[in-house]
Design a protein around this motif. Structure first.
Motif, short mmCIF file in Angstrom:
data_model
loop_
_atom_site.label_atom_id
_atom_site.label_comp_id
_atom_site.label_asym_id
_atom_site.label_seq_id
_atom_site.Cartn_x
_atom_site.Cartn_y
_atom_site.Cartn_z
N ILE A 1 93.28 50.29 133.16
CA ILE A 1 92.42 49.25 133.73
C ILE A 1 91.12 49.15 132.93
CG2 ILE A 1 91.03 48.64 135.75
CD1 ILE A 1 93.38 49.92 137.41
N GLU A 2 90.54 50.27 132.59
CA GLU A 2 89.31 50.26 131.79
C GLU A 2 89.55 49.59 130.44
OE1 GLU A 2 86.11 53.34 129.76
OE2 GLU A 2 87.50 54.09 131.28
N GLN A 3 90.66 49.90 129.80
CA GLN A 3 90.99 49.30 128.51
C GLN A 3 91.16 47.79 128.65
OE1 GLN A 3 94.69 50.61 126.82
NE2 GLN A 3 94.12 49.93 124.78
N ARG A 4 91.85 47.34 129.69
CA ARG A 4 92.02 45.89 129.93
C ARG A 4 90.67 45.21 130.09
NH1 ARG A 4 96.66 43.68 131.52
NH2 ARG A 4 95.57 42.14 132.79
N CYS A 5 89.78 45.80 130.88
CA CYS A 5 88.47 45.20 131.12
C CYS A 5 87.67 45.09 129.82
CB CYS A 5 87.69 45.99 132.16
SG CYS A 5 88.36 45.83 133.82
#
Length: 117
Positions: free
Chosen positions: A59-63
């Motif tokens: 999720i952090e990478q997507r954001c």
């Protein structure tokens, strides 16, 4: 990446966040059960929490990737109406947990503190 695509990516990120929390909720449910084998319970709970934490990394990478894409979009379009964007952002509430009036439990706790139960 169009703004519609960005909206879809954000919705997918929200879905992934929900799945991550479900994993943690499942782990807590296992802890709440009465089991005879404490070692097996610990192993099962640890595995569920590890999977949930791996979800947080994705999720952090997507954001971060979406933020970079938006910055490139803005930099490439000199006709963007920044004043209109500022007006839109001014009407959004993005810090629900820190503003007591905006969420359930936050209204009963000190502003800025998160209560999971």
């Amino acid at each position: 990446m169009s703004l519609e695509r960005l909206a879809k990516e954000l919705e997918e990120t929200a879905r992934q966040t929900s799945v991550m929390v479900e994993g943690i909720t499942d782990a807590l449910a296992v802890l709440a059960e009465s089991r005879a084998d404490a070692d097996a319970t610990r192993e099962l709970v640890a595995q569920k929490i590890i999977v949930a934490l791996q979800g947080q990394d994705r999720i952090e990478q997507r954001c971060r990737n979406m933020a970079e894409a938006v910055r490139h979009l803005v930099a490439s379009d000199r006709n963007i109406d920044h004043a209109r964007f500022d007006e839109i952002w001014a009407h959004l509430a993005l810090d629900e947990l820190a503003v007591p009036e905006l969420s359930g439990i936050a209204g009963r706790t000190q502003s800025g503190e998160v209560d999971l139960f």
